[in-house]
Design a protein around this motif. Structure first.
Motif, PDB file in Angstrom:
ATOM      1  N   THR A  29       4.301  15.071  -0.273  1.00 29.59           N
ATOM      2  CA  THR A  29       5.687  15.064   0.181  1.00 29.59           C
ATOM      3  C   THR A  29       6.225  16.485   0.152  1.00 29.59           C
ATOM      4  O   THR A  29       5.964  17.247  -0.773  1.00 29.59           O
ATOM      5  N   ASP A  30       6.964  16.844   1.192  1.00 30.04           N
ATOM      6  CA  ASP A  30       7.566  18.172   1.296  1.00 30.04           C
ATOM      7  C   ASP A  30       9.080  18.029   1.388  1.00 30.04           C
ATOM      8  O   ASP A  30       9.609  16.922   1.450  1.00 30.04           O
ATOM      9  N   LEU A  31       9.777  19.143   1.419  1.00 33.49           N
ATOM     10  CA  LEU A  31      11.228  19.125   1.563  1.00 33.49           C
ATOM     11  C   LEU A  31      11.605  18.586   2.942  1.00 33.49           C
ATOM     12  O   LEU A  31      10.840  18.717   3.897  1.00 33.49           O
ATOM     13  N   PRO A  32      12.782  17.986   3.068  1.00 31.47           N
ATOM     14  CA  PRO A  32      13.212  17.467   4.372  1.00 31.47           C
ATOM     15  C   PRO A  32      13.274  18.567   5.431  1.00 31.47           C
ATOM     16  O   PRO A  32      13.565  19.722   5.136  1.00 31.47           O
ATOM     17  N   TRP A  33      12.997  18.183   6.654  1.00 29.85           N
ATOM     18  CA  TRP A  33      13.050  19.087   7.798  1.00 29.85           C
ATOM     19  C   TRP A  33      14.053  18.520   8.795  1.00 29.85           C
ATOM     20  O   TRP A  33      13.849  17.429   9.326  1.00 29.85           O
ATOM     21  N   HIS A  34      15.142  19.205   9.015  1.00 29.31           N
ATOM     22  CA  HIS A  34      16.228  18.745   9.902  1.00 29.31           C
ATOM     23  C   HIS A  34      16.678  17.336   9.533  1.00 29.31           C
ATOM     24  O   HIS A  34      16.909  16.486  10.398  1.00 29.31           O
ATOM     25  N   GLN A  37      12.512  13.009   6.494  1.00 32.92           N
ATOM     26  CA  GLN A  37      11.565  13.017   5.380  1.00 32.92           C
ATOM     27  C   GLN A  37      10.204  13.472   5.895  1.00 32.92           C
ATOM     28  O   GLN A  37       9.753  13.034   6.957  1.00 32.92           O
ATOM     29  N   VAL A  38       9.553  14.355   5.150  1.00 32.21           N
ATOM     30  CA  VAL A  38       8.225  14.851   5.510  1.00 32.21           C
ATOM     31  C   VAL A  38       7.238  14.346   4.473  1.00 32.21           C
ATOM     32  O   VAL A  38       7.340  14.684   3.295  1.00 32.21           O
ATOM     33  N   ARG A  39       6.289  13.494   4.900  1.00 34.50           N
ATOM     34  CA  ARG A  39       5.304  12.948   3.967  1.00 34.50           C
ATOM     35  C   ARG A  39       4.005  12.650   4.703  1.00 34.50           C
ATOM     36  O   ARG A  39       4.007  12.048   5.764  1.00 34.50           O
TER      37      ARG A  39
END
Length: 55
Positions: A29-34, A37-39
């Motif tokens: 999981t990464d930080l949100p992009w725009h 959720q980034v996973r």
């Protein structure tokens, strides 16, 4: 994402294995992009080596 490989080579002896030891799910999981959720999620499996006693 899911691997479709049914075999793998042992990293120690190079023997090809088809015998499944276990299966598990991995997640990154990464930080949100725009605001989205980034996973990444994938299923993996571990295989037994027939030469495990020789390592």
């Amino acid at each position: 994402m899911e691997s479709r490989r049914q075999t793998a080579h042992c990293p120690f002896c190079g023997e090809l294995s088809r015998r499944i030891h276990s299966r598990y799910v991995r997640k990154l999981t990464d930080l949100p992009w725009h605001g989205l959720q980034v996973r990444l999620q994938w299923r993996s499996q571990k295989l037994f080596c027939r030469n495990a006693g020789r390592h």
